[in-house]
Design an enzyme around this catalytic site. Structure first.
Site, PDB file in Angstrom:
ATOM      1  CG  ASP A  66     -12.580 163.117 -36.991  1.00 34.26           C
ATOM      2  OD1 ASP A  66     -12.996 161.950 -37.084  1.00 34.26           O
ATOM      3  OD2 ASP A  66     -12.577 163.919 -37.934  1.00 34.26           O
ATOM      4  CG  ASP A  71     -13.248 167.536 -40.065  1.00 31.92           C
ATOM      5  OD1 ASP A  71     -13.496 166.487 -39.451  1.00 31.92           O
ATOM      6  OD2 ASP A  71     -13.049 167.571 -41.280  1.00 31.92           O
ATOM      7  CG  ASP A  96     -15.765 164.739 -35.976  1.00 32.58           C
ATOM      8  OD1 ASP A  96     -15.744 163.508 -35.776  1.00 32.58           O
ATOM      9  OD2 ASP A  96     -15.116 165.302 -36.863  1.00 32.58           O
TER      10      ASP A  96
END
Lengths: 801, 51
Positions: free
Chosen positions: A499, A696, A700
């Site tokens: 990410d 995080d 996600d």
């Protein structure tokens, strides 16, 4: 003995409750079980008994929670009501099947989904036909106990299991230490000679101490082995039980009839394996805590505006689309909606991953769970309850988890064939002994000794010990791993998806550029940092942090203009700091050099603000989310070991391309929704193989749950950590290649251990069958093979930290 | 003989005492949460007041 037809509990004939069903007499342990059995018959769900493969639902628990305690768990939206319940008593996939089928067939119930892993059920129904009370009573009627999600956190049942394991392990540990003490005396006596009285005393002491270990601490293995045997499969439980119990049984016979005793073998294997189980259960219950925290992310109460002015506090569950709610500064949005009145900014980083708060003015949408900034808002409700974006993300995570195929452990695959083979060899030894003219006792002892030699420590310890050392060593390196299966999965990872916000970058803006227009850089920074000193805004803090507090100037008349900037007075001069719109509103023309600099930053995707003294622009300050210093290093390490690296972000392509360029990632996908990320994981898996995802945020979470291995950042949201198999406690991306290397090493050690344990068996079993193995040689063999396995596993712990 | 027996009795008694202490610790939930307490000292005061 009679067996209960429902819960399979064994009981004396005289205490059974009887009923004649289809002309056949059926026995039950209690009226509760009889009622449930009758209920299943009347609903045509008796297939449950065929499906359950030896798993048992257990005798019904008594209901303790009053029905009205469930009212708070209900969320109503239109003609549909929904509730999340925590179910106690779910033991297998057929329990899930049973509850879903039974509830699904009742009037008014729209849908039922039970998550086996978390023990949570989500039931929705038509409020005009049925109610939460009926749902709760129906589940209780099946013999499961529902709790409202708040009354009993998900982790509670797990925690009870953990403390049960701890008691069993602790007891085993204390007793086996004492057993070892006396066994050491016996071994010394074997070589140096020992008074027969002492020898007999020590043997009896060992027997007394080992008995509770086998029967109390070993009970879970016995139950597991029994369940497996009914199912026709043999797993680790069967192996451990067989190893411990045959050693114990052999020793008890020897105690009375003469021969060596191996009580220490029986106790040690149980102690070590219980330790592994305890640590694993602890990790699982910690992870389960995450979801109960998440449910509280959206507030339960909201201020509903009433016609004729004013507002009343009402439960969020009672809100309907079209209602107006007031949201005060710093409050979390209770619903998804549209801003009607007011001016503020919302921190939606939790959902979108975007670090900078976004401006919210009338007409803009807000999402439940996001944090309101400095202004008050009046919001028209659009979606509530399970319809909100936040709830949909949570649902996606739970689905991905529920769907994931259970992972078969390496050892389990081996053991499934090994245990029946050993049983056959042992039986064959007894048979041949009897045929060859041995006494029945001698033949039986030869058979048992095959079991003792073949089954014990080495093979049982091979996998759990390596996994245990691997997980603790990962923990020492800053990675919290949830279980052995995560390590197994991680060893095969072929592709890593990162990410962006908060993972490759730090997730908080930092001041990167100050350009004075007519004044010096230093002066501009000093003015701006002083002005922002009392700002709560992320960008404001970034500017304020760029200057030590001691060098700031005193500011008077500070005022925030939500979504635009701030104003304040320094040395009698009124300054403005914010977006060009703020300056223009105060009649300051943004042109020339300032305008060009601002535009340049916008093109480079940096967030810029302008400083003005009320007549002309004085400076342009730019902030950006900075890259983690080790990000590029981690990416190149991963690629060097032949793993594909890609980036997936919800952010726009410009920023994504810049971050990808700086870290050396070639594959990137920008502007991806949370569900889209999950799709990306699937695509990557098809292309490369097993996928590891690092993320995080809540956005996600679906990808983390879908991935073969999900790694959450330690400061990530509760949902991200809950969805992931592992958590990066130190937030150091270099730990990811280190973790992958460690998991590959762990799998290598497991294979080596299995190899050693097998070669030992290959040598020892023929000798034992032939009756040629000397008791002390057998003891040395057993200790030696265990030591090899223990030592080999401990190698994984070296070089930690 | 009696010295050995005495020593055995002492070692068993010590083991039993430690085991009872362990039982008490588990029953009174001392092991329930081994993560939280070590972080508690790092909490800021406002969070403390909330709890």
């Amino acid at each position: 003995m009679a067996v209960c037809a429902h819960c399979l509990l064994e009981m004396p004939e005289e205490s059974a409750t009887r009923e004649t069903i289809d002309g056949k007499e059926t026995t039950f342990c209690c009226p509760g079980c009889r009622a449930i059995h009758g209920l299943l018959r009347s609903e045509g769900l008796t297939r449950f008994y065929a499906r359950r493969h030896g798993w048992t639902p257990g005798p019904p628990e008594s209901a303790r929670v009053p029905l009205d305690a469930f009212d708070g768990a209900v969320r109503t939206s239109g003609r549909q009501a929904e509730a999340d319940l925590v179910l106690s008593g779910i033991r297998c996939a057929s329990c899930v099947w049973l509850i879903e089928r039974y509830l699904g067939g009742r009037p008014g119930i729209l849908s039922t989904r039970v998550n086996f892993a978390t023990g949570r059920a989500r039931v929705s129904w038509n409020p005009s036909e049925t109610g939460i009370g009926d749902v709760v009573l129906a589940i209780r009627a099946l013999g499961y106990t529902p709790y409202p999600p708040d009354a009993l956190p998900v982790g509670d049942a797990l925690r009870r299991e953990t403390s049960d394991l701890l008691l069993r392990f602790g007891t085993a540990a204390f007793l086996s230490m004492q057993v070892m003490l006396f066994t050491a005396g016996l071994y010394a006596g074997y070589f140096q000679g020992i008074d027969a009285r002492y020898e007999q005393l020590f043997r009896w002491l060992c027997f007394l101490l080992a008995t509770p270990v086998v029967f109390y601490s070993g009970a879970p293995f016995f139950r597991g082995a029994l369940r497996g045997a009914r199912h026709g499969t043999f797993g680790m439980d069967a192996l451990v039980f067989l190893g411990a119990f045959s050693a114990y049984g052999y020793s008890v016979v020897s105690l009375f009839l003469g021969g060596e005793v191996y009580f220490d073998t029986a106790t040690m294997i149980l102690t070590l394996i219980l330790l592994g189980r305890y640590i694993e259960a602890g990790a699982r219950s910690r992870a389960a805590d995450g979801i109960s925290r998440l449910v509280r992310l959206a507030p339960v109460m909201a201020r509903k505006a009433v016609s004729g002015g004013g507002a009343v506090d009402v439960p969020v569950a009672s809100l309907a689309p079209g209602d107006l709610v007031e949201i005060v500064p710093g409050e979390r949005m209770p619903v998804d909606g549209i801003v009607i009145e007011g001016n503020s900014e919302a921190d939606e980083s939790l959902l979108t991953g975007e670090s900078a708060p976004v401006s919210r003015v009338p007409g803009d949408p807000v999402v439940a769970g996001s944090l309101n900034g400095t202004g008050s808002l009046l919001v028209r409700v659009v979606r509530t309850g399970g319809e909100t974006v936040l709830s949909r993300v949570v649902q996606a995570v739970e689905e991905a988890q529920a769907r994931k195929a259970p992972i078969q452990r390496v050892a389990d695959r081996v053991v499934r064939f090994f245990v029946p083979a050993i049983l056959l060899i042992a039986a064959g030894t007894v048979f041949l002994g009897l045929h060859g003219g041995s006494l029945p006792r001698a033949a039986l002892m030869a058979g048992i000794s095959v079991l003792v030699i073949a089954c014990p420590c080495a093979l049982g310890l091979a996998t759990p010990l390596a996994v245990l050392v691997g997980t603790t060593s990962a923990q020492a390196r800053g990675i919290l791993v949830r279980g052995g299966d995560v390590i197994e999965q991680a060893s095969g990872v072929r592709c890593v998806l990162f990410d962006k916000t908060g993972t490759l970058t730090l997730g908080r803006p930092r001041l990167t550029d100050v350009e004075g227009v007519g004044i010096g850089r230093e002066d501009a920074l000093r003015l701006a940092a002083s002005l922002e000193a009392s700002s709560e805004h992320a960008i404001g803090r970034a500017i304020a942090d760029a200057l030590p507090a001691s060098r700031r100037l005193p500011v008077r008349g500070f005022r925030a203009h939500p979504g635009e900037g701030i104003e304040g007075e320094i040395d009698g001069v009124r300054y403005l700091l914010g977006r060009p719109e703020l300056l223009e509103r105060f009649g300051v023309a943004v042109d020339g050099e300032a305008s060009r600099a601002y535009a340049a930053h916008s093109v480079a995707r940096r967030t810029a603000v302008l400083l003005s003294d009320g007549s002309r622009p004085l400076a342009v300050l730019a902030t950006e989310d900075t890259l983690r210093p080790e990000a590029a290093g981690a990416v190149s390490l991963l690629r060097a070991s032949g793993i594909a690296v890609a980036m997936v972000t919800g952010d726009d392509p410009g920023v994504a391309a810049r971050v990808a360029g700086e870290t050396g990632i070639a594959n990137l996908r920008a502007r991806v929704t949370p569900e889209g990320k999950r799709e990306e994981v699937r695509r990557a898996r098809e292309r490369f193989g097993p996928v590891l995802v690092v993320g995080d945020g809540v956005n996600d979470a679906p990808a983390l749950a879908e991935a073969d291995v999900g790694v959450a950042m330690g400061r990530g949201t509760g949902l991200a950590i809950h969805s992931a198999g592992a958590t990066l406690m130190t937030e150091d991306l270099l730990r990811i290649p280190a973790f992958l290397a460690l998991s590959r090493a762990t799998m290598r050690v497991i294979r080596q251990n299995l190899f050693w344990a097998f070669s030992y068996n290959l040598v020892a079993i023929p000798l034992a069958v032939a009756g040629k193995l000397h008791p002390i040689a057998a003891a040395a063999f057993m200790a030696g093979s265990s030591l090899v396995v223990v030592g080999n596993s401990l190698r994984l712990g070296r070089g930690g930290r | 003989m009696w010295t050995t027996l005495l020593l055995i009795a002492v070692s068993l008694a010590l083991g039993l005492a430690a085991w009872l202490l362990f039982l008490w610790a588990v029953k009174s939930d001392q092991y329930d949460d081994v993560e939280r307490p070590k972080h508690r000292m790092l909490d800021d005061d406002p969070e403390d007041r909330e709890r």
